[in-house]
Design a protein around this motif. Structure first.
Motif, PDB file in Angstrom:
ATOM      1  N   TYR A 144     -31.272  29.418  15.768  1.00 31.82           N
ATOM      2  CA  TYR A 144     -32.435  30.265  15.514  1.00 31.82           C
ATOM      3  C   TYR A 144     -32.139  31.675  16.018  1.00 31.82           C
ATOM      4  CZ  TYR A 144     -33.256  29.287  20.465  1.00 31.82           C
ATOM      5  OH  TYR A 144     -33.111  29.164  21.824  1.00 31.82           O
ATOM      6  N   VAL A 148     -36.998  36.450  16.649  1.00 33.63           N
ATOM      7  CA  VAL A 148     -37.718  36.271  15.383  1.00 33.63           C
ATOM      8  C   VAL A 148     -38.349  34.895  15.266  1.00 33.63           C
ATOM      9  CG1 VAL A 148     -37.488  36.377  12.864  1.00 33.63           C
ATOM     10  CG2 VAL A 148     -36.128  37.911  14.292  1.00 33.63           C
ATOM     11  N   VAL A 149     -37.796  33.914  15.926  1.00 32.63           N
ATOM     12  CA  VAL A 149     -38.169  32.515  15.718  1.00 32.63           C
ATOM     13  C   VAL A 149     -39.641  32.267  16.040  1.00 32.63           C
ATOM     14  CG1 VAL A 149     -37.549  31.793  18.049  1.00 32.63           C
ATOM     15  CG2 VAL A 149     -37.434  30.147  16.178  1.00 32.63           C
ATOM     16  N   HIS A 150     -40.211  31.299  15.357  1.00 35.04           N
ATOM     17  CA  HIS A 150     -41.559  30.814  15.646  1.00 35.04           C
ATOM     18  C   HIS A 150     -41.477  29.961  16.908  1.00 35.04           C
ATOM     19  CE1 HIS A 150     -45.278  28.544  15.309  1.00 35.04           C
ATOM     20  NE2 HIS A 150     -45.682  29.341  14.332  1.00 35.04           N
ATOM     21  N   GLU A 169     -36.375  34.786   8.581  1.00 33.31           N
ATOM     22  CA  GLU A 169     -37.817  34.708   8.397  1.00 33.31           C
ATOM     23  C   GLU A 169     -38.515  34.058   9.588  1.00 33.31           C
ATOM     24  OE1 GLU A 169     -38.398  32.638   4.740  1.00 33.31           O
ATOM     25  OE2 GLU A 169     -38.197  34.447   3.524  1.00 33.31           O
ATOM     26  N   GLY A 170     -37.747  33.597  10.574  1.00 37.59           N
ATOM     27  CA  GLY A 170     -38.339  32.981  11.754  1.00 37.59           C
ATOM     28  C   GLY A 170     -38.212  31.479  11.799  1.00 37.59           C
ATOM     29  N   ARG A 173     -42.242  40.119   7.431  1.00 37.53           N
ATOM     30  CA  ARG A 173     -41.928  38.695   7.320  1.00 37.53           C
ATOM     31  C   ARG A 173     -43.212  37.903   7.086  1.00 37.53           C
ATOM     32  NH1 ARG A 173     -38.711  40.432  11.642  1.00 37.53           N
ATOM     33  NH2 ARG A 173     -36.478  40.237  11.231  1.00 37.53           N
ATOM     34  N   SER A 222     -43.414  33.864  11.808  1.00 35.49           N
ATOM     35  CA  SER A 222     -42.874  34.677  12.889  1.00 35.49           C
ATOM     36  C   SER A 222     -43.918  35.664  13.381  1.00 35.49           C
ATOM     37  CB  SER A 222     -41.617  35.425  12.416  1.00 35.49           C
ATOM     38  OG  SER A 222     -41.133  36.296  13.418  1.00 35.49           O
ATOM     39  N   LYS A 223     -43.926  35.889  14.700  1.00 36.11           N
ATOM     40  CA  LYS A 223     -44.793  36.915  15.278  1.00 36.11           C
ATOM     41  C   LYS A 223     -44.162  38.303  15.165  1.00 36.11           C
ATOM     42  CE  LYS A 223     -47.829  33.896  16.519  1.00 36.11           C
ATOM     43  NZ  LYS A 223     -49.123  33.808  15.789  1.00 36.11           N
ATOM     44  N   ASN A 224     -42.861  38.332  14.921  1.00 32.61           N
ATOM     45  CA  ASN A 224     -42.157  39.594  14.702  1.00 32.61           C
ATOM     46  C   ASN A 224     -42.257  39.924  13.217  1.00 32.61           C
ATOM     47  OD1 ASN A 224     -40.400  41.738  14.458  1.00 32.61           O
ATOM     48  ND2 ASN A 224     -38.803  40.831  15.747  1.00 32.61           N
TER      49      ASN A 224
END
Length: 510
Positions: A202, A206-208, A263-264, A490, A495-497
């Motif tokens: 990951y 970026v990751v969820h 994309e996370g 995204r 993702s929160k980013n």
């Protein structure tokens, strides 16, 4: 006497309690005797060297066929035999691996559990008399399939690489595309007997995070004797275990995996299989292809709409034909109704039974074609369908309109290969309710499927959202694909980013 009792007790531990608590002894003969008991196989090679005082002082153990003979001969045996006086003392093993043996990767360990796993995976073990540690030397060299484009994911444009069965080669393909220290890789071992390596990949920024925590928790709870393929992991960690639809994605293409990571999402790679798992998995991914991002957004948007239309048609056409033709006949034009009725005059079976038999026959032909060799399978599927269909119509066993309906269903099914398994069951479910209740049963069946999709989640993320919020930023990569210069953010669910790129500057050329 004491030495003999100790050997017996160590052997009893090895066979009765396993090898988790076994430690390397400072006595070389004892270590070799235990290795012989653990590996009673003809492919495990053992070499012992008489270096001084007429007794063995150093030994190596490896699995024949999984190691490089040249590395063993040139980098291990030759330095040991021609190195003159070898080091002694408490740090002997460190000196052997650091100044004598010419290996780029080595690890010292005192645990037999690590030694057994290393030998089974192509490493060579170096034992020395007087050392309570052994050295694991990297000598792996076993046959691997070359990197090639996956047969099940061929593209018109884009990269032609695909994963193979080596997890380290697969990781290297990801590293080559994501050249950033933000690419995080966690390693774990699954399978008490197979000891299969699994990598969780990951992008840290970026990751969820919620999905990552959930994935690691579920993986840590897996307790199984062996993992031979990524589908073992899929079925053990997925939600909605009895659902027809997947909640974990799969692909054999490294470019697809990196795209998902950006994309996370999270990727799981399993040693010994070319299929990588990606999650969370959204329902819309069933209609996406990697080449959607390598071709013009006009063309790929149209192709994606066709795939969605194909999914709807392949599950709905047989049921709609039965519902309208047998119950709501007033919905058909008069001329078409007369033609269908005329065709059915000489057919002995009811339309619903006819549809069920023909769909099952088509699935039998398709499955037979898949299991046969490629050339024979394609010919069998095409010729079998033509011959059986024409013979059934000529013998007045099946009406010609039903052949057309089944043909449409089979062709549209090819547009959504990721949904092959759910389509088989959903199509029959819609057909049964349509045969019982007409158009009401048809709409009821589709409503049940839609409600089920809306209720599904993938590691805390809804697989399908129909909340009425049609913000442009949320649908730019769903039914259609927006151009890259417009996909600035995204997906919010993954993702929160949110920021993917800086908005392009310059005049609007629209």
């Amino acid at each position: 006497m004491f030495r003999k009792k100790r050997d017996v007790s160590r052997e009893a531990e090895a066979f009765n309690k396993g090898i988790q608590d076994l430690k390397v002894s400072s006595d070389l003969s004892e270590n070799i005797a235990l290795m012989k008991k653990l590996f009673e196989n003809v492919d495990i090679m053992r070499y012992r060297f008489v270096l001084e005082d007429g007794r063995p002082d150093i030994a190596i153990v490896f699995s024949d066929g999984m190691v490089s003979s040249s590395i063993i001969n040139d980098s291990i045996l030759r330095p040991l035999m021609q190195g003159g006086k070898l080091p002694k003392g408490p740090d002997r093993m460190k000196q052997l691996t650091g100044a004598v043996v010419e290996i780029n990767e080595s690890e010292l360990t005192g645990e037999f559990s690590k030694i057994v796993g290393a030998v089974s995976y192509g490493d060579t073990i170096l034992f020395a008399d007087g050392c309570s540690e052994a050295a694991i030397l990297n000598t792996k060299s076993f046959p691997l399939r070359s990197v090639a484009e996956p047969d099940s994911e061929k593209n018109l444009s884009g990269p032609r690489e695909g994963f193979n069965e080596s997890i380290m080669q697969n990781i290297s393909m990801l590293r080559r595309r994501a050249r950033t220290p933000d690419l995080k890789i966690r390693s774990l071992t699954l399978g008490k007997r197979t000891q299969t390596s699994v990598m969780v990949c990951y992008l840290g920024q970026v990751v969820h995070q919620g999905a990552l925590k959930e994935v690691m928790e579920r993986l840590s709870k897996i307790d199984i004797d062996g993992v031979l393929d990524s589908n073992y992991v899929t079925e053990l960690i997925r939600e909605h275990r009895f659902s027809l639809f997947r909640t974990v994605g799969y692909t054999e293409r490294p470019d697809v995996v990196v795209g998902r990571l950006l994309e996370g999402r999270i990727a799981i790679l399993v040693d010994g299989t070319p299929t990588a798992l990606t999650l969370p998995y959204l329902f819309v991914e069933n209609f996406q292809a990697s080449e959607d991002y390598y071709l013009s957004f006009y063309y790929t948007s149209f192709s994606r709409i066709l795939r969605m239309l194909g999914f709807f048609m392949t599950i709905a056409v047989p049921g709609a034909y039965i519902a309208i033709g047998s119950f709501q006949t007033e919905m058909l034009p008069t001329s078409l109704l007369i033609n269908i009725t005329a065709e059915r005059q000489s057919v002995p079976l009811p339309a619903a039974v006819e549809a069920f038999v023909m769909l099952i026959t088509f699935d039998i032909l398709r499955e037979t074609g898949v299991r046969m060799p490629t050339n024979i399978g394609q010919a069998l599927s095409i010729v079998g369908a033509l011959v059986i269909g024409q013979a059934a119509v000529a013998a007045k066993l099946v009406a010609a309109p039903m052949i057309i309906v089944v043909a449409i269903t089979g062709i549209t099914n090819l547009l959504v290969p990721k949904l092959n398994a759910p389509v088989i069951y959903i199509r029959l479910f819609v057909l049964v309710l349509s045969s019982m209740f007409g158009f009401f049963g048809f709409t009821m069946a589709l409503s049940v499927v839609l409600i089920h999709l809306i209720s599904m989640t993938s590691f805390g993320v809804p697989s399908l959202t129909l909340d009425g919020d049609l913000k442009m930023g949320r649908v730019k990569d769903v039914a259609v694909r927006a151009p890259w210069w417009d996909m600035i953010t995204r997906p919010e669910l993954l993702s929160k980013n949110h920021t993917r790129m800086k908005p392009p500057e310059g005049p609007d050329n629209a």
